[in-house]
Motif scaffolding. Structure first.
Motif, mmCIF file in Angstrom:
data_model
loop_
_atom_site.group_PDB
_atom_site.id
_atom_site.type_symbol
_atom_site.label_atom_id
_atom_site.label_comp_id
_atom_site.label_asym_id
_atom_site.label_seq_id
_atom_site.Cartn_x
_atom_site.Cartn_y
_atom_site.Cartn_z
ATOM 1 N N PHE A 12 0.836 -1.198 0.000
ATOM 2 C CA PHE A 12 0.000 0.000 0.000
ATOM 3 C C PHE A 12 0.870 1.247 0.000
ATOM 4 O O PHE A 12 0.564 2.229 -0.683
ATOM 5 N N GLU A 13 1.970 1.233 0.731
ATOM 6 C CA GLU A 13 2.852 2.399 0.813
ATOM 7 C C GLU A 13 3.398 2.771 -0.576
ATOM 8 O O GLU A 13 3.443 3.945 -0.936
ATOM 9 N N GLN A 14 3.793 1.770 -1.346
ATOM 10 C CA GLN A 14 4.313 2.038 -2.687
ATOM 11 C C GLN A 14 3.202 2.551 -3.596
ATOM 12 O O GLN A 14 3.403 3.500 -4.362
ATOM 13 N N TYR A 15 2.030 1.939 -3.502
ATOM 14 C CA TYR A 15 0.916 2.363 -4.346
ATOM 15 C C TYR A 15 0.517 3.806 -4.034
ATOM 16 O O TYR A 15 0.329 4.618 -4.939
ATOM 17 N N GLU A 16 0.405 4.113 -2.764
ATOM 18 C CA GLU A 16 0.018 5.468 -2.352
ATOM 19 C C GLU A 16 1.033 6.499 -2.852
ATOM 20 O O GLU A 16 0.659 7.555 -3.377
ATOM 21 N N LYS A 17 2.305 6.193 -2.723
ATOM 22 C CA LYS A 17 3.376 7.082 -3.181
ATOM 23 C C LYS A 17 3.254 7.342 -4.688
ATOM 24 O O LYS A 17 3.296 8.492 -5.137
ATOM 25 N N ASP A 18 3.095 6.279 -5.475
ATOM 26 C CA ASP A 18 3.000 6.424 -6.926
ATOM 27 C C ASP A 18 1.705 7.114 -7.341
ATOM 28 O O ASP A 18 1.693 7.931 -8.255
ATOM 29 N N PHE A 19 0.608 6.790 -6.681
ATOM 30 C CA PHE A 19 -0.696 7.378 -7.011
ATOM 31 C C PHE A 19 -0.684 8.885 -6.766
ATOM 32 O O PHE A 19 -1.166 9.664 -7.588
ATOM 33 N N LYS A 20 -0.107 9.307 -5.631
ATOM 34 C CA LYS A 20 -0.087 10.733 -5.278
ATOM 35 C C LYS A 20 0.761 11.555 -6.243
ATOM 36 O O LYS A 20 0.532 12.746 -6.401
ATOM 37 N N LYS A 21 1.724 10.936 -6.897
ATOM 38 C CA LYS A 21 2.535 11.644 -7.903
ATOM 39 C C LYS A 21 1.705 11.992 -9.133
ATOM 40 O O LYS A 21 2.041 12.909 -9.870
#
Length: 169
Positions: A12-21
């Protein structure tokens, strides 16, 4: 049929980071992540594994979107995952990948971004007012595993860390 890979979700941490970009804060990223479906084949004779839209995708003529799928693929050495648009979307809407074919190498899984497969699409329709809409949860791309070979004199020893052109840096 030879079994050579496994699809997984990135953290989830990786997904959230990429999504917010890529997108505004108007999304409930945790709900989107929780509803991500792993790619699957539609029939026993299908070569392609359908990738499902994590959000609604609306794409107008001459526009692009980078879709964070939330998916990674653990692939045995000697195999590659090729990503293509779903054929119906390509045929009806000229939906295409910006790099024409996505190449997911087996070592991409170990990258610092967890091997997060991101798919960049564009709509190249003929009609000036044309747009394509893919509802969240519907297939928009497909991945096909293929074997590959190397030359007899291959001596590469470099390690990957990244995607989108990282192997030529």
């Amino acid at each position: 049929m030879q079994r050579i890979a496994k699809f997984e979700k990135v953290s989830f941490e990786q997904y959230e980071k990429d999504f917010k970009k890529l997108f505004s804060d108007d999304f409930d990223i945790k709900s989107i992540y929780d509803e991500i479906k792993l790619p699957k084949r539609a029939t026993t004779g299908s070569a392609g594994y359908d990738f499902f839209a994590p959000i609604d995708i609306k794409l107008e003529k001459n526009k692009t979107i980078l879709v964070p799928t939330g998916i990674r693929a653990k692939i045995e050495e000697g195999w590659v995952l090729n990503i293509f648009p779903r054929s119906g979307l390509g045929f009806k809407h000229r939906l295409q990948l910006d790099n024409t074919v996505g190449i997911i190498d087996s070592d991409y899984y170990f990258s610092s971004n967890e091997g997060h497969i991101m798919i960049k699409l564009s709509c190249d329709a003929y009609d000036e007012n044309h747009s394509v809409f893919v509802e969240k949860g519907n297939g928009f791309a497909q991945g096909i595993f293929m074997p590959f070979g190397i030359t007899f004199d291959d001596e590469v020893s470099e390690k990957r860390d990244g995607g989108f052109g990282s192997t030529t840096k």
